[in-house]
Scaffold this motif. Structure first.
Motif, PDB file in Angstrom:
ATOM      1  N   GLY A 160       3.472   1.346-141.468  1.00 18.68           N
ATOM      2  CA  GLY A 160       3.741   1.616-140.053  1.00 18.68           C
ATOM      3  C   GLY A 160       2.659   1.072-139.142  1.00 18.68           C
ATOM      4  N   LEU A 163       3.180  -2.567-138.206  1.00 15.84           N
ATOM      5  CA  LEU A 163       4.355  -2.970-137.433  1.00 15.84           C
ATOM      6  C   LEU A 163       3.944  -3.576-136.092  1.00 15.84           C
ATOM      7  N   VAL A 182      10.758   2.233-136.031  1.00 11.84           N
ATOM      8  CA  VAL A 182      11.287   1.099-136.799  1.00 11.84           C
ATOM      9  C   VAL A 182      12.351   0.356-135.993  1.00 11.84           C
ATOM     10  N   GLU A 183      13.174   1.107-135.253  1.00  9.55           N
ATOM     11  CA  GLU A 183      14.274   0.502-134.497  1.00  9.55           C
ATOM     12  C   GLU A 183      13.793  -0.449-133.401  1.00  9.55           C
ATOM     13  N   SER A 185      10.780  -2.081-133.460  1.00  5.85           N
ATOM     14  CA  SER A 185       9.781  -3.029-133.961  1.00  5.85           C
ATOM     15  C   SER A 185      10.376  -4.429-134.089  1.00  5.85           C
ATOM     16  N   SER A 187       8.931  -6.554-136.196  1.00  4.25           N
ATOM     17  CA  SER A 187       8.553  -6.976-137.549  1.00  4.25           C
ATOM     18  C   SER A 187       9.740  -6.806-138.490  1.00  4.25           C
ATOM     19  N   ASP A 188       9.594  -7.349-139.695  1.00  8.29           N
ATOM     20  CA  ASP A 188      10.593  -7.118-140.736  1.00  8.29           C
ATOM     21  C   ASP A 188      10.388  -5.692-141.254  1.00  8.29           C
ATOM     22  N   THR A 189      11.356  -4.827-141.021  1.00 12.29           N
ATOM     23  CA  THR A 189      11.182  -3.392-141.317  1.00 12.29           C
ATOM     24  C   THR A 189      11.875  -2.952-142.612  1.00 12.29           C
ATOM     25  N   TRP A 190      12.396  -3.912-143.378  1.00  9.21           N
ATOM     26  CA  TRP A 190      13.132  -3.544-144.603  1.00  9.21           C
ATOM     27  C   TRP A 190      12.268  -2.720-145.536  1.00  9.21           C
ATOM     28  N   MET A 192       9.500  -1.046-144.868  1.00 10.88           N
ATOM     29  CA  MET A 192       9.132   0.218-144.229  1.00 10.88           C
ATOM     30  C   MET A 192      10.267   1.243-144.340  1.00 10.88           C
ATOM     31  N   GLU A 193      11.480   0.816-144.023  1.00 11.15           N
ATOM     32  CA  GLU A 193      12.633   1.724-144.066  1.00 11.15           C
ATOM     33  C   GLU A 193      12.846   2.271-145.472  1.00 11.15           C
TER      34      GLU A 193
END
Length: 310
Positions: A160, A163, A182-183, A185, A187-190, A192-193
């Motif tokens: 996090g 991000l 995350v929504e 951001s 950045s690539d949040t895959w 992180m999620e």
């Protein structure tokens, strides 16, 4: 924004309707006051009353401290936002709030599992209870709950902090939660999620397994008791904890395990509000209204205060 990175966030809250905001403010203020008063009362009683020095009340004291920390981490800030209209929070303040709320929330699950084990020993192994649940063991269990919460939190926290936020700094929530961050951001949040989901599933599975096993053995032991009176007494000892466990696990499973909840932002915010505001208010009443020892200790404390004031 500076160098393509957001340095402040805007917390949108639950609604922009002024009339609804007034109702929400009154509701949250009353709940927060009751929560702090109720949980502080439990903490105070366990310190001053000699009859509440058992492991069960030691864990309850720590649980109340967690509830105070959890609700104080975000509700006062949201109340301030409604009262003043100031929805802006800094990057550092946002992540500090997220760290505190998540640490307290995760630790709470491990503490609930510890309290289930305590009830298991008390009912299934009553003759060995004092030996097994010694003061040293109780302290180790509390420290272990905090350390487990911290270890679970570290991986998503590191991700996090890396991000980037470029296009938007508006968080559609009343606090700094992982999914709303995350929504927005860029950045690539895959990773992180999926890390958040894995950590949530791991915590829920580990602690829920401990709770279910403990109560499976407890129920089996209770049904072996010869008299109905003994069964009622044993069930009344565990009923408060079972209600709190059901509330806590039910709301969190809804948020993290229900796929439609991720799309229904409003529902998620309302359920989060229940976790941060309503649950910490209900828990002291759930534990005390069905507990004669706590009620007696409370009456004794009131008498002492009345005597001192007179």
């Amino acid at each position: 924004m500076r160098n393509g990175t957001v340095t402040t966030f805007i917390l949108l809250g639950l609604t922009d309707d002024p009339e609804l905001q007034v109702l929400i403010f009154i509701f949250l203020f009353i709940n927060y006051t009751l929560s702090i008063t109720g949980n502080l009362t439990i903490v105070t009683l366990t310190f001053v009353d000699s009859h509440l020095k058992t492991p069960m009340y030691f864990f309850l004291k720590n649980f109340s401290f967690l509830e105070i920390s959890l609700t104080s981490s975000c509700i006062p800030r949201y109340l301030y936002s409604i009262a003043t209209g100031d929805k802006v929070t800094t990057y550092n303040a946002c992540f500090i709030q997220g760290f505190i709320t998540d640490l307290c929330g995760i630790t709470e699950f491990y503490l609930l599992a510890t309290m289930s084990y305590d009830r298991y020993v008390a009912i299934c192994k009553p003759l060995h209870y004092v030996t097994i649940m010694s003061s040293q063991v109780c302290r180790i269990l509390i420290i272990s709950s905090w350390m487990a919460g911290l270890c679970i939190l570290i991986p998503p926290l590191i991700l996090g902090l890396n991000l980037k936020f470029c296009d938007s700094n508006k968080i559609d929530h009343f606090g700094c939660d992982a999914f709303p961050l995350v929504e927005i951001s860029c950045s690539d949040t895959w990773l992180m999620e999926h890390t958040v989901i894995i950590c949530a599933v791991l915590t829920l599975n580990m602690t829920l397994t401990c709770v279910v096993l403990s109560y499976a053995y407890i129920i089996r032991t209770i049904f072996r008791f010869p008299s109905v009176q003994q069964r009622k007494k044993a069930f009344s000892t565990c009923s408060s904890h079972m209600i709190v466990v059901s509330l806590t696990y039910g709301t969190c499973i809804f948020i993290y395990m229900n796929p439609t909840a991720k799309e229904e932002v409003t529902i998620k915010k309302v359920v989060s509000l229940l976790i941060f505001s309503v649950s910490p208010t209900l828990n002291p009443f759930i534990y005390t209204l069905r507990n004669n020892q706590v009620k007696k200790a409370f009456k004794d404390l009131i008498r002492r205060i009345a005597l001192l004031s007179s």
